[in-house]
Write a protein that holds these residues in place. Structure first.
Motif, PDB file in Angstrom:
ATOM      1  N   UNK A 109      -3.198 -66.901 -12.904  1.00 55.32           N
ATOM      2  CA  UNK A 109      -2.496 -65.752 -13.474  1.00 55.32           C
ATOM      3  C   UNK A 109      -3.411 -64.522 -13.457  1.00 55.32           C
ATOM      4  N   UNK A 110      -4.369 -64.534 -12.526  1.00 51.98           N
ATOM      5  CA  UNK A 110      -5.274 -63.399 -12.373  1.00 51.98           C
ATOM      6  C   UNK A 110      -4.562 -62.262 -11.654  1.00 51.98           C
ATOM      7  N   UNK A 111      -4.922 -61.047 -11.992  1.00 50.31           N
ATOM      8  CA  UNK A 111      -4.324 -59.869 -11.375  1.00 50.31           C
ATOM      9  C   UNK A 111      -5.193 -59.368 -10.228  1.00 50.31           C
ATOM     10  N   UNK A 112      -4.920 -58.179  -9.757  1.00 50.41           N
ATOM     11  CA  UNK A 112      -5.728 -57.573  -8.708  1.00 50.41           C
ATOM     12  C   UNK A 112      -7.109 -57.232  -9.279  1.00 50.41           C
ATOM     13  N   UNK A 113      -7.965 -56.630  -8.481  1.00 52.35           N
ATOM     14  CA  UNK A 113      -9.341 -56.387  -8.920  1.00 52.35           C
ATOM     15  C   UNK A 113      -9.396 -55.682 -10.275  1.00 52.35           C
ATOM     16  N   UNK A 114     -10.344 -56.112 -11.095  1.00 55.17           N
ATOM     17  CA  UNK A 114     -10.560 -55.437 -12.370  1.00 55.17           C
ATOM     18  C   UNK A 114     -11.840 -54.599 -12.328  1.00 55.17           C
ATOM     19  N   UNK A 115     -12.282 -54.281 -11.102  1.00 54.23           N
ATOM     20  CA  UNK A 115     -13.454 -53.430 -10.903  1.00 54.23           C
ATOM     21  C   UNK A 115     -13.006 -52.036 -10.472  1.00 54.23           C
ATOM     22  N   UNK A 116     -13.740 -50.992 -10.819  1.00 49.48           N
ATOM     23  CA  UNK A 116     -13.332 -49.620 -10.482  1.00 49.48           C
ATOM     24  C   UNK A 116     -13.140 -49.431  -8.983  1.00 49.48           C
ATOM     25  N   UNK A 117     -12.196 -48.599  -8.626  1.00 50.73           N
ATOM     26  CA  UNK A 117     -11.896 -48.349  -7.226  1.00 50.73           C
ATOM     27  C   UNK A 117     -13.117 -47.803  -6.492  1.00 50.73           C
ATOM     28  N   UNK A 118     -13.826 -46.892  -7.103  1.00 52.03           N
ATOM     29  CA  UNK A 118     -14.987 -46.275  -6.444  1.00 52.03           C
ATOM     30  C   UNK A 118     -16.044 -47.317  -6.101  1.00 52.03           C
ATOM     31  N   UNK A 119     -16.255 -48.284  -6.995  1.00 53.79           N
ATOM     32  CA  UNK A 119     -17.242 -49.338  -6.750  1.00 53.79           C
ATOM     33  C   UNK A 119     -16.809 -50.202  -5.569  1.00 53.79           C
ATOM     34  N   UNK A 120     -15.539 -50.582  -5.547  1.00 54.34           N
ATOM     35  CA  UNK A 120     -15.034 -51.394  -4.441  1.00 54.34           C
ATOM     36  C   UNK A 120     -15.167 -50.662  -3.109  1.00 54.34           C
ATOM     37  N   UNK A 121     -14.787 -49.390  -3.075  1.00 51.66           N
ATOM     38  CA  UNK A 121     -14.846 -48.633  -1.829  1.00 51.66           C
ATOM     39  C   UNK A 121     -16.284 -48.523  -1.317  1.00 51.66           C
ATOM     40  N   UNK A 122     -17.213 -48.292  -2.220  1.00 48.63           N
ATOM     41  CA  UNK A 122     -18.614 -48.186  -1.812  1.00 48.63           C
ATOM     42  C   UNK A 122     -19.118 -49.517  -1.236  1.00 48.63           C
ATOM     43  N   UNK A 162      -0.428 -50.405  -4.986  1.00 49.14           N
ATOM     44  CA  UNK A 162      -0.306 -49.265  -5.893  1.00 49.14           C
ATOM     45  C   UNK A 162       1.177 -49.053  -6.180  1.00 49.14           C
ATOM     46  N   UNK A 163       1.513 -48.209  -7.141  1.00 49.98           N
ATOM     47  CA  UNK A 163       2.928 -47.979  -7.440  1.00 49.98           C
ATOM     48  C   UNK A 163       3.717 -47.549  -6.209  1.00 49.98           C
ATOM     49  N   UNK A 164       4.989 -47.811  -6.229  1.00 51.93           N
ATOM     50  CA  UNK A 164       5.866 -47.563  -5.082  1.00 51.93           C
ATOM     51  C   UNK A 164       6.194 -46.069  -4.977  1.00 51.93           C
ATOM     52  N   UNK A 165       5.123 -45.286  -4.781  1.00 56.61           N
ATOM     53  CA  UNK A 165       5.236 -43.828  -4.682  1.00 56.61           C
ATOM     54  C   UNK A 165       4.464 -43.373  -3.452  1.00 56.61           C
ATOM     55  N   UNK A 166       5.047 -42.496  -2.681  1.00 55.34           N
ATOM     56  CA  UNK A 166       4.445 -42.102  -1.406  1.00 55.34           C
ATOM     57  C   UNK A 166       3.049 -41.515  -1.585  1.00 55.34           C
ATOM     58  N   UNK A 167       2.860 -40.652  -2.569  1.00 59.04           N
ATOM     59  CA  UNK A 167       1.554 -40.019  -2.757  1.00 59.04           C
ATOM     60  C   UNK A 167       0.476 -41.045  -3.091  1.00 59.04           C
ATOM     61  N   UNK A 214       3.231 -59.590  -2.528  1.00 62.58           N
ATOM     62  CA  UNK A 214       3.513 -60.971  -2.875  1.00 62.58           C
ATOM     63  C   UNK A 214       3.096 -61.426  -4.246  1.00 62.58           C
ATOM     64  N   UNK A 215       2.191 -60.716  -4.918  1.00 63.87           N
ATOM     65  CA  UNK A 215       1.696 -61.178  -6.215  1.00 63.87           C
ATOM     66  C   UNK A 215       2.873 -61.457  -7.157  1.00 63.87           C
ATOM     67  N   UNK A 260       4.424 -57.576 -10.723  1.00 62.70           N
ATOM     68  CA  UNK A 260       5.859 -57.283 -10.573  1.00 62.70           C
ATOM     69  C   UNK A 260       6.464 -56.629 -11.808  1.00 62.70           C
ATOM     70  N   UNK A 261       5.911 -56.945 -12.992  1.00 65.67           N
ATOM     71  CA  UNK A 261       6.398 -56.331 -14.217  1.00 65.67           C
ATOM     72  C   UNK A 261       6.121 -54.822 -14.239  1.00 65.67           C
ATOM     73  N   UNK A 262       5.243 -54.398 -13.345  1.00 62.43           N
ATOM     74  CA  UNK A 262       4.898 -52.979 -13.231  1.00 62.43           C
ATOM     75  C   UNK A 262       5.521 -52.348 -11.975  1.00 62.43           C
ATOM     76  N   UNK A 263       6.433 -53.084 -11.340  1.00 59.11           N
ATOM     77  CA  UNK A 263       7.108 -52.565 -10.160  1.00 59.11           C
ATOM     78  C   UNK A 263       6.319 -52.707  -8.883  1.00 59.11           C
ATOM     79  N   UNK A 264       5.323 -53.620  -8.860  1.00 60.14           N
ATOM     80  CA  UNK A 264       4.487 -53.806  -7.678  1.00 60.14           C
ATOM     81  C   UNK A 264       4.506 -55.272  -7.264  1.00 60.14           C
TER      82      UNK A 264
END
Length: 423
Positions: A76-89, A109-114, A136-137, A142-146
């Motif tokens: 029941x783990x979610x996506x990464x719980x580490x900051x985006x900047x850290x992952x990208x680096x 990310x949310x179902x928004x084009x931007x 697929x998660x 999914x409860x957040x629309x993703x």
């Protein structure tokens, strides 16, 4: 020696064994250890927008077989719980350190084009080789629309895929949810949106078991639980079927497919490749046994390919697809019956019990003078169902032998007994 290198949707890798987006690919430390062990690629654990997701404790549970081995792994783990900047680096550093390995980044990310436009451009700047869209998660997101909330709606799949292809030059792979009635519909939508490949399957909605003293399902968070996503050997049959459905669908046949679901050894991988997969992803087996399992996977697949005369992965990719069809096209006139090798039989009687109690009473139990029993097949009653072969504990003791019937091929669409048969 067989060449295991691949080019998948424009992404090159020294072998087809990739780690799936999951805890093993959550950070640079893990991923570089995986590359040192010999994995051909990884899909970095799913990135999302800041603030990062918050996980709970505990997160995992499992189903076990009679020997105590894990057959189903639930999380029941979610996506990464580490900051985006850290992952990208870390992605950028890892790709720089290992330029010959495939490094794909999973996104949600949310179902928004931007939102999608923003994150794909950030990932592209890291030098990563491709994107995997996590549709697929099955829990939390999914409860957040993703996650599966997108993957279960073909129109959303096509829309988001199109955004990602519009705003990024990287190959885009779409990860399919198995929690649908017909996986072909979201797969078709992904390719309509311009996807370079699809990967499947993500985890299956599940509750693996309960604590009957506390009356709560596992994993337990305080005094509560929820359904999670199951992976591991138990989901392999589901994954193979869904892979085959996409591989033989006229609208998606010939497209690039990445196989996921219960792959634990080289033989599992070969089966996925034979049904059309150009690469495979592994998670549960690595979590249970460590990254070094890839050594046996590579060695086993290479030896088997040498034995069969396959020089490259492409030589046998998809060879099983033409032999996979709808039930209605199977040959009704084909017949096989069971045959027991008396030299191998240990006279346990399991075949007789199974057939006598639950099938066609086609295995005779014959009492001998010394008080022992032998078991023989009644050819006239045997329907060739394979139950005895499945229950027999001795390899190749019971085999199914084709019979000459003198009848031509005939399927259900042609059978006179079918009131809706085709002319």
């Amino acid at each position: 020696m067989a060449d295991l290198s691949i080019e998948f949707a424009g992404i090159k890798a020294p072998n087809p064994f990739w780690l799936a987006s999951a805890p093993p690919t959550d950070k640079q430390y893990n991923v570089e250890r995986a590359f040192e062990a010999g994995w051909g690629g990884v899909v970095w654990k799913t990135l999302g927008e800041d603030p990062a997701a918050v996980n709970v404790s505990s997160r995992y549970s499992a189903s076990y077989d009679a020997h105590g081995d894990v057959v189903g792994f639930n999380n029941i783990e979610l996506i990464t719980d580490r900051p985006l900047e850290v992952n990208l680096r870390e992605i950028e550093e890892t790709k720089r350190n290992w330029p010959d390995r495939a490094l794909i980044v999973s996104l949600m990310v949310p179902c928004e084009e931007d939102a999608w436009k923003r994150i794909v451009k950030q990932v592209e700047q890291t030098g990563a080789d491709g994107l995997e869209l996590n549709f697929g998660c099955p829990h939390g997101m999914p409860e957040r629309g993703m996650g599966a909330a997108v993957g279960q709606v073909p129109e959303y799949v096509e829309m988001v895929t199109r955004w990602c292809k519009q705003y990024s030059s990287l190959p885009v792979m779409v990860k399919m949810t198995p929690n649908v009635t017909d996986v072909r519909h979201p797969a078709r939508a992904a390719f309509r949106g311009g996807a370079d490949a699809v990967s499947l399957i993500n985890t299956v909605n599940s509750i693996t078991g309960l604590d009957l003293d506390r009356m709560v399902a596992r994993p337990i968070v305080g005094s509560q639980s929820t359904h999670g996503g199951m992976c591991g050997p138990a989901v392999k049959p589901i994954a193979l079927n869904m892979l085959a459905e996409i591989a033989r669908d006229p609208e998606t046949a010939g497209k690039r497919l990445c196989g996921i679901g219960g792959i634990s050894n080289w033989r599992d991988a070969a089966e996925f490749i034979a049904l059309g997969a150009g690469s495979v992803q592994v998670c549960t087996a690595a979590m249970l046994h460590g990254f070094r399992i890839v050594e046996g996977m590579k060695d086993g697949l290479s030896r088997w390919m040498d034995e069969k005369g396959y020089a490259r992965i492409e030589d046998f990719r998809g060879l099983a697809v033409p032999n996979t069809t709808d039930w209605k096209y199977l040959d009704i006139n084909y017949k096989s019956i069971a045959q027991i090798d008396q030299d191998k039989c240990i006279n346990c009687g399991r075949c007789h019990i199974a057939c006598e109690d639950t099938s066609h009473q086609a295995i005779n139990k014959l009492l001998q003078a010394d008080g022992s029993n032998i078991y023989t097949v009644n050819d006239d009653e045997c329907v060739g169902c394979n139950l005895c072969e499945i229950t027999c504990p001795v390899d190749q003791c019971i085999t199914m032998v084709p019979q000459e019937t003198g009848l031509p091929y005939m399927n259900w669409t042609q059978d006179p007994r079918n009131p809706y048969r085709e002319a």
